[in-house]
Design an enzyme around this catalytic site. Structure first.
Site: not given
Length: 820
Positions: A331, A364-365, A472, A474, A516, A531, A535
């Site tokens: 984020y 993350d991504d 994680k 997704d 997620c 999750r 988001d």
């Protein structure tokens, strides 16, 4: 002839002659269902058939006692058929002896000579719906009915008509979950094919008429006036996705339908299919834990032990690390990450670990060359991600990595080189998996063994070769989209569950998995954490392409408001099915969030008990914002009661009961979701507290204290999207009381030893990670004469209220405070 089974809570009656059943509560004026019918819709070739309208050749077995995951049950079975196509139906009804639940399931056995396709297995129909069916993915024109026909059954949360409402559970992590009133409209999306495949189950309708609502897995039809409700749902989604449709626009004639999505799966001769257990629970809306019987039954159905999940014992899957506190790259950097940015935040987390003890660093991504091409890396990661995992581990943190194993970018090498792995529609084109990364993405067909093996290989390499024990995962909904699977005998739920179980088997039980974008029911028993909401984002309202107004009501889109919605409405799932992941806490001062909005997010995360992950650029955070995180650690780990879960579209009242050496106290959170400041005047009865009891209160974020003696809580000027977090302790006759502090959000957990008498004074011990500076507040019937902190005299001041005193403290890890 009718057949009856009972337990101490319920009475079930079966009437084969009318092909119906009824369920009544043992309580006076309790909820009931009467004349409930079931149907099965299927096709043979181009012809459509409906079964179970009448029970021809029905054979009812004697009532028997059976053992199950839910304890001893009284069970009744009915075998019906064969019908004109050779299908035999077995209906099993059961009442657990120790639980206030009714369970039932349907088995279909094809003893005919030709295959059939199962469209829908209706488990429950009670009340009247217009003849024109509400089709999935459409908003039909509804026919206004007159009085309902008498042969449609009756469902009532209470015998007398009151104020009907419906609690809807969304399909997957990001899907809207919350309560609706009879004058409300179901949550819709204006974004159509851009987002609908991601957010909505293809087999669940999206009604557009006022007072009509849909839900996935479970839903609750209730009465806000009489505080009673009927939960209808499924204990698992291993075999089928379950859909619920409710009608509450007519107070006298509520209606409910529930069915298992058949997905037009093929049932060949000699084959059979069985639904997951369906379930009904009569709900006391104001019970401290109203959904406990159902939530615990779901846990038991997946071999999870509810009592152990609600304690501090390790979870059944993964390393048993329990609730995580960590950092995630998404984020702040989004896809613009690099080795150096990860290292800079690792360094900052290491330097602040003493006072802000995080345990997870999750990449993350952005590290991969393209979504789907997991073994190729972005130029900013020339060495891949394995070296970073070693550095993170050496620094004392758990390395975490983001992956999306069931979805692929349309421009990926995978999509170009392995076209047969992609899920396709009836025209042979790749199915739309939603618009993300400025692209219409594609989904893998997991009934293709090569596609499933590739997904498993990605996880094996990430854990065993790259060194990431925390993953994680997704965009998992992609494995359950509507399409033509290679294996047409499997439902979408079966395909997804098969894929998730294969991933868990690939990594083993010692790897922590966070799901997620995952369909809720199919994920139970697989993930350590899940999750449960949309988001978060560094802004209150959702915004797309700089526009806010057109997407204001798109509750699954990223925003802080949207993340908070399901954090509150799905709070009871925490430590029963998994550890809830409410998404990240954003605290940086240069975002679009106000300080009150940050405080609301921090309060909701802390009081609902889920994981705490930061996602700002740690080296750039000022000390006052880092303090917010320090005040949340260690995590409380308990889940607050959401008091208005059935009464408000977005709940705003929480109560968390805590106890330690200082005694028992209540944490009350009152949120203002309006766009302007609000004053509140609330009876203590709203919080299920005795209005005749006088309480001493302390406000965490504001630092003021007060006395509540008239049974009402009066709060003025709560800012837009802000919160007032109070600790309430019973006012004693003549003894000292610990009121709270700004050291920890619990306003009491920081105290590990407490001794207090009116004659001998107060002696207490404070324990905090690292160096702490703040204020504590005490109620002292007598004026303090002397105070020492670690044997050094300190000053105090009267806090403006009778007998309340504030003491400023500075200490390292442990402090002993003595007050004469």
């Amino acid at each position: 002839m009718t057949y009856i089974i009972k337990n101490s809570h319920l009475q079930f009656t079966l009437n084969p002659k009318t092909a119906s059943w009824s369920l009544y509560s043992s309580e006076k004026d309790g909820a009931f269902l009467d004349g409930v019918s079931q149907q099965i819709r299927y096709r043979r070739g181009l012809k459509k058939f409906t079964a179970l309208n009448r029970w021809r050749n029905a054979q009812v077995s004697p009532i028997e006692q059976v053992s199950s995951l839910h304890g001893d049950m009284q069970q009744l079975q009915v075998e019906i058929g064969p019908d004109q196509n050779g299908l035999v139906y077995t209906l099993t009804f059961a009442l657990p002896e120790q639980h206030p639940l009714m369970l039932w399931k349907v088995e279909i056995n094809n003893q005919g000579e030709k295959p059939v396709r199962i469209e829908e297995i209706e488990m429950l129909s009670a009340g009247f719906f217009p003849k024109k069916r509400i089709l999935p993915q459409a908003g039909p024109v509804m026919v206004r009915p007159s009085l309902p026909p008498s042969d449609h059954g009756v469902i009532r949360p209470h015998p007398d008509p009151g104020e009907l409402a419906f609690f809807s559970n969304g399909w997957q992590s990001w899907s809207h979950t919350g309560a609706f009133g009879a004058r409300d409209y179901y949550q819709q999306t204006r974004l159509g094919f851009l987002t609908a495949p991601m957010w909505h189950n293809a087999g669940t309708p999206r009604p557009k008429k006022r007072g009509y609502f849909a839900s996935d897995m479970f839903g609750i039809l209730g009465d806000r006036k009489y505080r009673t409700g009927i939960l209808a749902g499924f204990l698992s989604q291993k075999q089928h996705f379950g859909s619920i449709l409710a009608r509450i626009d007519k107070p006298l004639y509520p209606a409910l339908r529930m069915w298992a999505n058949g997905d037009m799966t093929l049932l060949n001769p000699g084959s059979s299919i069985t639904t997951d257990w369906a379930c009904i629970q009569f709900v006391n809306i104001d019970d401290p834990d109203p959904l406990a019987p159902y939530l615990d039954a779901v846990a038991l159905e997946h071999s999870l032990t509810p009592s152990s999940l609600r304690s501090d014992s390790p979870l059944p899957q993964g390393e048993g690390q329990g609730v995580r506190a960590g950092w995630c790259s998404w984020y702040h950097f989004y896809q613009d990450i690099s080795e150096e940015k990860i290292r800079a935040n690792l360094k900052a987390a290491t330097e602040t670990k003493e006072s802000m003890p995080l345990d997870l660093i999750q990449i993350d991504d952005g590290f991969e060359a393209q979504i789907g091409d997991w073994f190729e890396f972005d130029p900013e990661f020339p060495n891949g991600v394995a070296p970073l995992a070693r550095e993170i581990k050496e620094a004392g943190f758990t390395p975490g990595l983001w992956l999306a194993p069931f979805i692929t970018h349309s421009k990926s090498r995978l999509a170009k080189n392995h076209r047969s792995w992609l899920l396709r529609n009836r025209w042979g084109l790749p199915v739309n998996a939603g618009f993300v990364w400025n692209n219409f993405n594609k989904a893998l067909d997991l009934t293709n063994p090569d596609a499933l093996e590739y997904a498993c290989d990605v996880l094996r390499v990430a854990t065993q070769e790259w060194g990431y024990p925390y993953l994680k995962l997704d965009f998992l909904y992609a494995a359950a989209l509507k399409g033509r699977y290679r294996d047409r005998t499997k439902t979408r739920a079966q395909v997804l569950r098969m894929g998730l179980e294969a991933l868990r088997e690939a990594v083993g039980p010692d790897v922590e998995l966070l799901g997620c974008g995952a369909p809720i029911g199919t994920s139970v028993g697989i993930f350590d954490a899940l999750r449960i909401g949309a988001d978060v984002a560094p802004r209150w309202m959702p915004k797309e392409m700089s526009f806010e107004a057109p997407v204001r009501d798109e509750t699954p889109l990223p925003s802080t408001r949207n993340a908070l919605q399901n954090t509150l409405t799905r709070a009871p799932m925490h430590n029963r099915w998994w550890v809830n992941d409410p998404d990240c806490l954003l605290i940086r001062p240069d975002s679009e969030l106000t300080l009150p909005e940050v405080q609301s997010l921090a309060t909701a995360i802390a009081l609902t008990g889920g994981a705490l992950l930061l996602s700002d650029d740690l080296p750039k955070l000022p000390a006052d914002r880092l303090l917010i995180v320090e005040q949340l650690l260690p995590l409380i780990g308990k889940t607050a009661r959401v008091l208005d879960w059935f009464d408000a579209p977005m709940p705003k009242l929480l109560r968390l009961d805590l106890e330690n050496c200082t005694g028992s106290w209540h944490l009350l959170a009152i949120f203002n979701w309006e766009d302007k400041p609000q004053d509140f005047s609330l009876s203590l009865e709203k919080f299920d507290l005795d209005p005749k009891q006088a309480y001493l209160s302390h406000s965490f974020w504001q630092g003021d204290s007060g006395l509540i003696s008239d049974g009402s809580l009066v709060l003025s000027g709560i800012p837009p999207h802000g919160v007032r977090l109070l600790s309430l302790r019973p006012k004693p006759k003549d003894s000292p009381v610990y009121l709270g502090s700004n050291l920890h959000i619990s306003q009491g957990a920081e105290v590990t030893q407490w001794s207090a008498t009116n004659t001998e004074g107060v002696r207490l011990q404070l324990d905090r990670p690292g160096k702490s500076q703040g204020e504590i507040e005490l109620y002292l019937p007598n004026i303090p004469q002397r105070a020492t902190l670690n044997q050094q005299e300190i000053a105090w001041q009267k806090s403006g209220k009778d007998c309340c005193y504030t003491f400023s403290v500075i200490f390292e890890q442990t402090a002993e405070l003595e007050i004469e």
